[in-house]
Enzyme design. Structure first.
Site, mmCIF file in Angstrom:
data_model
loop_
_atom_site.group_PDB
_atom_site.id
_atom_site.type_symbol
_atom_site.label_atom_id
_atom_site.label_comp_id
_atom_site.label_asym_id
_atom_site.label_seq_id
_atom_site.Cartn_x
_atom_site.Cartn_y
_atom_site.Cartn_z
ATOM 1 N N GLU A 1 0.851 -1.195 0.000
ATOM 2 C CA GLU A 1 0.000 0.000 0.000
ATOM 3 C C GLU A 1 0.878 1.232 0.000
ATOM 4 O O GLU A 1 1.880 1.309 0.721
ATOM 5 C CB GLU A 1 -0.905 0.107 1.246
ATOM 6 C CG GLU A 1 -2.111 -0.776 1.231
ATOM 7 C CD GLU A 1 -2.970 -0.620 2.496
ATOM 8 O OE1 GLU A 1 -2.988 0.474 3.106
ATOM 9 O OE2 GLU A 1 -3.613 -1.612 2.865
HETATM 10 C C1 PNW Z 1 -4.177 1.762 5.985
HETATM 11 N N1 PNW Z 1 -2.052 5.529 10.851
HETATM 12 O O1 PNW Z 1 -4.616 2.244 7.215
HETATM 13 C C2 PNW Z 1 -5.130 0.632 5.660
HETATM 14 O O2 PNW Z 1 -4.536 -0.587 5.322
HETATM 15 C C3 PNW Z 1 -6.207 0.998 4.716
HETATM 16 O O3 PNW Z 1 -7.334 0.206 4.970
HETATM 17 C C4 PNW Z 1 -6.489 2.480 4.806
HETATM 18 O O4 PNW Z 1 -7.613 2.868 4.067
HETATM 19 C C5 PNW Z 1 -5.250 3.202 4.346
HETATM 20 O O5 PNW Z 1 -4.119 2.811 5.085
HETATM 21 C C6 PNW Z 1 -5.360 4.721 4.404
HETATM 22 O O6 PNW Z 1 -5.547 5.138 5.729
HETATM 23 C C7 PNW Z 1 -3.926 3.068 8.058
HETATM 24 O O7 PNW Z 1 -2.750 6.241 11.598
HETATM 25 C C8 PNW Z 1 -4.666 3.848 8.926
HETATM 26 O O8 PNW Z 1 -0.813 5.527 10.931
HETATM 27 C C9 PNW Z 1 -4.058 4.666 9.856
HETATM 28 C C10 PNW Z 1 -2.678 4.695 9.914
HETATM 29 C C11 PNW Z 1 -1.925 3.918 9.036
HETATM 30 C C12 PNW Z 1 -2.550 3.105 8.122
#
Ligand code: PNW
EC number: 3.2.1.21
Length: 479
Positions: free
Chosen positions: A374
């Site tokens: 990702e």
């Molecule tokens: C990831 N943080 O989530 C996930 O794998 C996805 O489902 C999500 O939509 C994407 O990144 C965008 O947010 C995260 O706070 C959510 O560090 C929060 C964090 C990191 C990754």
């Protein structure tokens, strides 16, 4: 400058997750997951948004796969919903499995490699009622579920990752409380982290025994932390703690079969050592073929107060906690760099540096293949009157981060592929539909999909296998 080409084996893809796109949450036997329940908590998700319709992908999967093909995607990373496959974590649901079986067939018909994630955060609520991942039994239930999915799809799906981002599941879910199940309990968050990894290791062993040809692994989100002043011991100490509780707490058990001593010392008294049974770390460190790295941003930190400290931005006025169960004297430092619509800093070189580190310290010694599973960005979209979406800022983000991957490869880090997050705008967890990460826009009124300029740019890059493609290979908006 030499042309920035990606070799023929490099895999270009895009990613989604079940809860964020499928909708149909009570269709064909699916039962509540922890995210369905969390969405009903007052103030948990902005605007009271939920996943009941999302992108309606459950009913539009065929069109969505056609869209992927039109972009030339070589692989599609998606997750299966535990509560759809095994409602209430009890008997298998043939209709739920049918859905994923059709999806896989459609992908294969179009020559798109299915890359399956078993757990992207949607635990059946009935398991949460028994303690969720803080309960050791959940790790064994995860094996039962994995076996059901593998029995049905194992003949066609070759790449299986167990968990998406156990850091988010454990620490955003059980410590910060910004994600389901919304708890703020440091002890439970550490137990959850351990049991998630135990479940991962058990599933790798189970699937390996079923078919030794499968490519198995997991995806972690990693955050590089840099000291405000590399000569200041207090700043280095802040980096040590955060790196321990964000990154090494997962990487070391998985690749080295032990928790780092300094992390164990930091979290002493919170019960982690009580939940580690003899033999667990051998299971957790079962060799894996693929490591997925999710990268969004890096951070600069200090050990001394650096002026007004801005708290983690929460989507609503609900009071949330820290995702780090045991840090002391750690302060974020404002970076004077552009930010995304999430407030996240844009730092492509952080990805290059991270890939070097993970390759050198973990993946290469283990012989594990490294993928970026990702990377992506939320920007508020500007939809033109003709319906086109000219997201030049996302084009720049995509190009700069793919450039960082390319440079890492040129410098000797054999990164095997890249998945953009996300294929389409979707349910961004506590931020609901307010944040848009897609290279395809979704109109939530009509469910119309529109490829953004970034989507056409990605198609161009993939078609040319190069960042220095002729702009006209795929005309923006001409397909
Ligand atoms: C990831 N943080 O989530 C996930 O794998 C996805 O489902 C999500 O939509 C994407 O990144 C965008 O947010 C995260 O706070 C959510 O560090 C929060 C964090 C990191 C990754």
């Amino acid at each position: 400058m030499a042309e920035r080409r990606f070799d023929d084996r490099f895999l270009f893809g895009a990613a989604t997750a079940a809860f964020q796109i499928e909708g149909a949450n009570h269709t064909d036997g699916r039962t509540d997951s922890i995210w369905d329940v969390f969405c009903r908590v007052e103030g948990a998700v902005i605007n009271g948004d939920d996943g009941s319709v999302a992108c309606d992908h459950y009913h539009r999967h065929d069109d969505d796969v056609a869209l992927m093909a039109s972009l030339g995607l070589q692989s599609y990373r998606f997750s299966t919903s535990w509560a759809r496959v095994q409602p209430d974590a009890r008997a298998a649901n043939p209709k739920g499995l049918d859905f994923y079986s059709r999806l896989v067939d459609e992908l294969l018909e179009r020559d798109i490699l299915p890359w399956l994630t078993l757990y992207h955060w949607d635990l059946p609520q009935t398991l949460q009622d028994d303690g969720g991942w803080a309960n050791r039994d959940t790790a064994y239930r995860f094996v039962d579920y994995a076996r059901l999915v593998h029995d049905r799809l194992g003949d066609r799906v070759r790449v299986w990752t167990t968990l998406n981002e156990p850091w988010c599941s454990a620490f955003l879910g059980y410590a910060a409380g910004v994600h389901a199940p919304g708890l703020q309990d440091a002890g439970q968050s550490l137990a959850a982290a351990h049991h998630l990894m135990l479940g991962h290791g058990l599933v790798v062993q189970q699937l390996r025994a079923a078919d030794e040809e499968l490519r198995l692994g997991l995806t972690v989100n990693l955050t590089p932390f840099r000291p405000a002043d590399p000569r200041d011991p207090a700043d280095l100490e802040a980096v040590r703690q955060l790196d321990g509780q964000a990154n090494r707490i997962f990487l070391d058990p998985i690749f080295r079969g032990r928790y780092p001593d300094d992390v164990l010392a930091d979290v002493a008294g919170l019960g982690l050592e009580d939940v580690i049974h003899d033999g667990d770390l051998e299971i957790i460190s079962t060799p894996i073929d693929v490591l997925g790295v999710n990268y969004y941003q890096d951070a600069v930190v200090s050990g001394s107060p650096t002026g007004p400290v801005t708290a983690t931005e929460a989507p609503t006025d609900r009071v949330t906690g820290s995702p780090f169960p045991a840090v002391r004297d750690v302060y974020p430092v404002e970076q004077d760099v552009p930010r995304t619509d999430m407030g996240w800093v844009i730092s492509p070189d952080g990805l290059r540096q991270l890939l070097h580190r993970i390759h050198d310290e973990y993946a290469a010694p283990a012989g594990t293949d490294l993928y970026v599973t990702e990377n992506g960005v939320a920007f508020a979209d500007r939809v033109a009157p003709d319906g086109s979406v000219d997201d030049g800022d996302r084009v720049a983000y995509l190009r700069s981060h793919l450039g960082a991957v390319h440079r890492a490869i040129a410098e000797g880090v054999p990164v095997k592929g890249y998945f953009y997050w996300s294929l389409m705008d979707n349910f961004e967890w506590a931020w609901g539909y307010a944040k848009r990460f897609g290279i395809v826009a979704v109109d939530y009124e009509t469910q119309r999909r529109t490829v953004k300029a970034s989507g056409w740019e990605y198609a161009n890059i993939i078609a040319a296998r190069s960042l220095d493609h002729a702009e006209t290979a795929v005309e923006v908006g001409q397909r």
